[in-house]
Each structure stands twice: as C-alpha cells, then as structure tokens.
Design a protein around this motif. Structure first.
Motif, short mmCIF file in Angstrom:
data_model
loop_
_atom_site.label_atom_id
_atom_site.label_comp_id
_atom_site.label_asym_id
_atom_site.label_seq_id
_atom_site.Cartn_x
_atom_site.Cartn_y
_atom_site.Cartn_z
N ARG A 1 -3.39 9.51 -8.84
CA ARG A 1 -2.60 9.51 -10.07
C ARG A 1 -3.33 10.26 -11.20
O ARG A 1 -2.73 11.03 -11.95
CB ARG A 1 -2.31 8.08 -10.51
CG ARG A 1 -1.48 7.28 -9.53
CD ARG A 1 -0.01 7.36 -9.82
NE ARG A 1 0.74 6.47 -8.93
CZ ARG A 1 1.64 6.89 -8.07
NH1 ARG A 1 1.92 8.16 -7.96
NH2 ARG A 1 2.30 6.03 -7.31
N GLU B 1 3.44 11.30 -10.24
CA GLU B 1 3.97 10.90 -8.94
C GLU B 1 3.86 12.05 -7.94
O GLU B 1 3.92 13.23 -8.31
CB GLU B 1 5.45 10.50 -9.08
CG GLU B 1 5.69 9.22 -9.84
CD GLU B 1 5.92 8.04 -8.92
OE1 GLU B 1 6.75 8.15 -8.00
OE2 GLU B 1 5.26 7.01 -9.11
N GLY C 1 1.26 1.47 -6.73
CA GLY C 1 1.29 1.98 -5.36
C GLY C 1 2.24 3.15 -5.17
O GLY C 1 3.02 3.49 -6.06
N LEU C 2 2.17 3.74 -4.02
CA LEU C 2 3.03 4.89 -3.71
C LEU C 2 4.45 4.44 -3.40
O LEU C 2 4.67 3.41 -2.77
CB LEU C 2 2.47 5.66 -2.52
CG LEU C 2 1.08 6.29 -2.71
CD1 LEU C 2 0.66 7.00 -1.44
CD2 LEU C 2 1.07 7.25 -3.89
N GLU D 1 6.95 9.23 -1.86
CA GLU D 1 5.53 9.56 -1.97
C GLU D 1 4.79 9.26 -0.67
O GLU D 1 3.92 10.02 -0.24
CB GLU D 1 4.90 8.75 -3.11
CG GLU D 1 5.31 9.17 -4.49
CD GLU D 1 4.53 8.40 -5.55
OE1 GLU D 1 3.72 9.02 -6.25
OE2 GLU D 1 4.73 7.17 -5.65
N TYR E 1 1.71 1.63 4.21
CA TYR E 1 0.78 0.66 3.61
C TYR E 1 -0.04 -0.05 4.69
O TYR E 1 -1.20 -0.40 4.47
CB TYR E 1 1.55 -0.37 2.79
CG TYR E 1 1.89 0.09 1.39
CD1 TYR E 1 1.17 -0.36 0.29
CD2 TYR E 1 2.94 0.97 1.16
CE1 TYR E 1 1.48 0.05 -1.00
CE2 TYR E 1 3.26 1.40 -0.11
CZ TYR E 1 2.52 0.94 -1.19
OH TYR E 1 2.83 1.36 -2.47
N ALA F 1 -5.78 13.55 -1.32
CA ALA F 1 -5.25 12.64 -0.29
C ALA F 1 -5.87 12.87 1.07
O ALA F 1 -5.86 11.96 1.91
CB ALA F 1 -3.73 12.80 -0.21
N ARG G 1 6.61 -2.00 -4.94
CA ARG G 1 5.51 -1.47 -4.13
C ARG G 1 4.48 -2.54 -3.78
O ARG G 1 3.88 -2.50 -2.70
CB ARG G 1 4.88 -0.28 -4.87
CG ARG G 1 5.89 0.84 -5.06
CD ARG G 1 5.46 1.94 -6.01
NE ARG G 1 6.59 2.82 -6.31
CZ ARG G 1 6.50 3.99 -6.91
NH1 ARG G 1 5.31 4.44 -7.28
NH2 ARG G 1 7.58 4.71 -7.15
N SER H 1 -8.08 7.48 0.06
CA SER H 1 -6.86 6.68 0.04
C SER H 1 -6.64 6.02 -1.31
O SER H 1 -5.76 5.17 -1.46
CB SER H 1 -6.91 5.61 1.14
OG SER H 1 -8.02 4.73 0.93
N SER H 2 -7.42 6.41 -2.33
CA SER H 2 -7.34 5.80 -3.66
C SER H 2 -6.10 6.31 -4.39
O SER H 2 -6.00 7.50 -4.73
CB SER H 2 -8.59 6.13 -4.47
OG SER H 2 -8.42 5.73 -5.82
N THR H 3 -5.17 5.40 -4.66
CA THR H 3 -4.00 5.77 -5.44
C THR H 3 -4.39 6.09 -6.87
O THR H 3 -3.82 7.00 -7.50
CB THR H 3 -2.97 4.62 -5.43
OG1 THR H 3 -2.65 4.30 -4.09
CG2 THR H 3 -1.71 5.02 -6.16
N GLU H 4 -5.37 5.36 -7.44
CA GLU H 4 -5.81 5.61 -8.80
C GLU H 4 -6.32 7.03 -8.97
O GLU H 4 -5.96 7.73 -9.92
CB GLU H 4 -6.91 4.63 -9.20
CG GLU H 4 -6.45 3.19 -9.35
CD GLU H 4 -6.45 2.43 -8.02
OE1 GLU H 4 -6.63 3.07 -6.96
OE2 GLU H 4 -6.25 1.19 -8.06
#
Length: 501
Positions: free
Chosen positions: A100, A146, A53-54, A58, A433, A90, A401, A94-97
């Motif tokens: 990254r 990051e 997670g962020l 971040e 979150y 972004a 996170r 909303s996908s963190t994967e």
C-alpha cells in the motif's frame, strides 16, 4: 469547409537573470504541483489504512506475481499491467502495508507527472486546483493505493491528452511525442479496451481534421497502444482461442456489452459501493450525489470560457476524451463500479478547475469576496461528503477482508493448508488468504470440472465453502462438514488422511 480547432499555444517562459535568493517561476510552479501530489499520497496513507487486506480483484492480480499463493484464474477482461506494476514488491514480500505504501507513493508521483505535462497549456493555479479536485474524490483516494488498474488508466489519459496538445502546438517537442506514446502504452498495459475509448477523439483528429493530420503523433499513439496491448493480444491467442474469442468472453463476463443505460447504476454506487452488481439499491441521498450533477455544468462553463478566450482545443479535447471514456460504463454494461469512471473524472478536472478559477477571478471587485467565500464553502462541503463516503467504504471493505482472513485461519485449523484447494462461495479471495489454489466448476471464474476437482481432492486438502442455508454441492455431499459463522465448510477426506499421517 470543416471548421478546424486551434490548439492552445504553449506558454514558454522567457529566460532572465534571477537575483540570488529568488526561486525561478518554473521551480515554483513545480513546487505547487508537487505539494498537491504529496498531499494526495499522505491522504491515502492516513485515510486508507495500509493494513487493510487485499480485495477480491486485488487477490487475483497479486497472485499472478506473488509467492504467497498460487496464481488465481485470470479471466478474459483482465490485463497484467497492474500485476507487473506491483511485482517489485509482491514478488518477494507478502506485506500488504508495504504494498500500500509503495502504491501510495507511486500514485502521487504519477499525479505529479501527469499534471506537469499540462504546464503552459493552463495556468499553474488551474492545474493545481484540478489535481486537488481529482485527488480528493473518495474513489481516487481509495483506489490510489489499491492493486487495481483504473487509477493508472486515468493518469495515462490525463498525461496522453496533455502530451497530444503539446505535440500539436510544437512540432519540435520530442518529449511530448515520447510522452504521448508512453501514456498510451500505460493505458493499454492496464486496460486495453479503456485505452481505445480514451484515444478515440485524438485518433479522429489525426485522421480526419485538417490541420491536425500529422504522422508523428499518430505513429506515437499507435506505437504506444500496440506496445501496451501486445501482451494481452498474445495471451488471447495462447489461452483464449484468439482475439475475437477473448473479446467475446470478456463481453459475456461483463453481462454482454450492448446498449444499456447504466447512469442510475453509477449514481447508486456513489454511496461507496465498490461494486454494484446487481445494482438495485435506492439512489443515495442528494448530498452524496449533488457533485455528480454539478460536474458537467462546470465542465460546460469551462468550455464556454475557453471558447471566449479562443483556446477551445485545450478544453474541448479532454472533454471529448472524457466523454468517450465514459461511454462503455454509462451506456453499455448492466452494472456499475465507481472506479470505472476515474479516467472520466481525471480528464474533466482541468476544465472544471478552469471554470472555478474563472468564477473567482472574473467577478466584480465588490462581489469577489462573496464569490470566493461561496466557492470555498461549497468545496469544503464537497470535501466533507467525499471523506465521509471514503471512511464508510474503508470500514466496510476492511470488515469484509478481515472476514476472509478469519475464514482462511479456520481452514488452517481444520487442516486445509498449502498445498490445498478452495472452491465455492468467495473461494478466490479466501484461497489467496489461506495460501491455497482456488477452483470453480461454473461461473465466470470456472477453471476446472467436478471430475477433476474430485480427483484432486483425493490427494490434496480441498475445502468447499457455501452458505449455511444452502446444501453442499453434490460432489462434496459425503465430505465432513463444519460450520463457521454463516458459512458451511466441507473438507475432503484428504484432509483427514493428511492429519493422520
């Protein structure tokens, strides 16, 4: 008379006919640098979990361009460059994967381009080793994917110094001038103050050193800094009461900039602490910090090799820029974060790599296998230490996170859903979150008053989060209280009204 530095000649490769099936030397050199960059990208994807997670900072940067949550309070020291860099992903996902992966690929590309600038100034094997040394530091691998600006300042610094030396060596090299301006703009876009510290030695040479005074490199450097920092300066007058007021506020948030030796703080953070504030832990074990003491010794050897080879400027300038880049974070603030020194490490990488190559290639034939084996074993041990620290850092960061995500889910269960407001302990990342706004009535992220917060709480679900052992804030003392692990969550009456409706 002042002694002038002589820039290293740019090695140009002679044109020649290349037999069929042979790979041109230029292409081969690019392939070696590309291999380092690809390995760096793969290391990020394999070792820093894309699903992690962020983090706190971040969340601030991503919230400025994300539709997932309202924009968090943007404090004085921050710049919007990194937010704009991640906006292509972004702003719609909303996908963190995905974010990254995007940053891992982009950071690998940035490393390749920054190293490529130095071709002809140093042998390719030195550049490849320099890239590998920088790219295998735990702090580099961790911050490559990051949403943080420090890695990009480091890449800009490495590219800027290389472009500066190329422009000095060849007045007709227009690409070097454009690269110098773009690199300075990248640094200022990410962190304006850091950019000024990095370019200071170059500016001094252009103004004060005979033989280095050239208007075009100076114009490129000034234009790049101005273009990169323009948005930050405009925002200073629009939101902070002027440039001086913003700089003063930034200094206050960082504990008041002034003479403060933070070398021990940086040493303490090398165990894998992403932020050491206050920095009161014990100094890490010798095996975790030995490389930090070897680094300046190898850099000094690299300088000695350059002086002996009559190519001083190519080594002395990155060392000077590394030194000035490190000054505020070693001697001017009262806390530490390893990411602050990324530009320092990037600029030192080339002199250090040059020193290691010299150790291997200049040893006597009979001793060369011993020297090669010793250097290889030391580097292997260094790599093992770096990745042990990296693994621990990733595990701890992931756990923290995930806790924020669980707290956000608990808020949703209690009825605190968008549009909503979260205040109190760690409110900023938890709010992100949960898809809520964050608000604080005091501290560095103060963005509202108690009276305004109470007015908002009458019609908007609001949660005040604090430690169980602490009493609730006075304005929330009458709100329903819920315990979640070590946290106490007070929810405003608007939550109950919304649930009844």
């Amino acid at each position: 008379m002042a002694k002038t530095l002589h820039a290293p000649p740019v090695v140009t490769e002679q044109r020649s006919r290349i037999p069929a099936g042979r790979v041109p030397r230029r292409a081969g050199s690019q392939g070696l640098l590309a291999a380092v960059a690809v390995a760096f990208t793969l290391a990020q994807l394999a070792l820093v979990r894309p699903g992690m997670g962020l983090g706190w900072d971040e969340a601030v940067y991503v919230s400025q361009v994300s539709g997932h949550a309202p924009a968090a309070f943007f404090s004085a020291p921050r710049a919007r460059g990194i937010s704009l860099l991640v906006a292509p992903i972004a702003s719609w996902s909303s996908s963190t994967e995905l974010l990254r992966i995007y940053l891992a690929v982009l950071s690998g590309l940035g490393l390749f381009l920054a190293l490529r600038v130095w071709r002809g100034l140093f042998p390719v094997r030195v550049l490849a080793l320099a890239g590998a040394l920088f790219a295998t530091l735990w702090v580099t691998v961790f911050y490559g994917p990051e949403v943080m600006p420090n890695y990009w300042v480091a890449i800009g610094a490495l590219a800027a110094v290389g472009c500066f030396l190329r422009a000095r060596a060849d007045r007709r090299d227009r690409a070097a001038l454009w690269g110098l301006g773009a690199s300075a703009a990248l640094m200022a876009w990410m962190r304006p103050a850091d950019a000024v510290w990095v370019v200071f030695p170059m500016a001094v040479l252009l103004v004060c050193a005979r033989g280095w005074r050239r208007p075009r490199p100076f114009a490129a450097l000034a234009a790049g800094l101005g273009a990169g920092a323009l948005g930050w300066v405009i925002e200073a007058y629009a939101s902070f009461g002027g440039l001086g007021a913003r700089l003063a506020a930034a200094s206050d948030i960082q504990g008041g900039l002034g003479w403060n030796i933070a070398v021990l703080d940086q040493l303490r953070s090398l165990r894998g602490q992403t932020l050491c504030r206050p920095c009161t832990a014990a100094v890490p074990e010798p095996q975790l910090i030995a490389w930090w003491f070897v680094l300046p010794l190898l850099a000094a050897l690299g300088l000695a090799v350059a002086v002996r080879g009559r190519r001083t400027a190519g080594t002395l300038l990155p060392l000077a820029c590394a030194a000035t880049a490190s000054i505020p974070y070693l001697f001017m603030i009262g806390y530490a974060a390893p990411r602050f020194l990324l530009p320092f490490y990037a600029l030192l990488a080339i002199p250090v790599a040059d020193a290691l190559v010299h150790l291997v290639t200049s040893s006597r034939q009979a001793w060369r296998p011993v020297v090669v084996t010793a250097v290889a074993l030391v580097l292997a041990g260094h790599l093992a230490v770096q990745y042990a620290v990296l693994q621990d850092t990733v595990d701890r960061s992931t756990a923290g996170r995930e806790q924020w995500a669980r707290t956000a889910s608990e808020l949703h269960r209690l009825g605190v859903r968008p549009p909503c407001v979260v205040t109190g302990q760690e409110a900023l990342p938890i709010a992100f979150y949960a898809g809520c706004s964050s608000a604080q009535t005091d501290g560095h992220n103060a963005s509202t008053t108690q009276a305004d917060l109470l007015r908002t709480a009458r019609h908007t679900p609001t949660a005040a989060i604090g430690a169980v052992q602490d009493g609730p804030p006075g304005y929330a003392s009458g709100w329903p209280s819920h315990r979640f692990g070590d946290l106490r969550i007070q929810v405003s009456p608007a939550v109950g009204a919304g649930a009844r409706g």
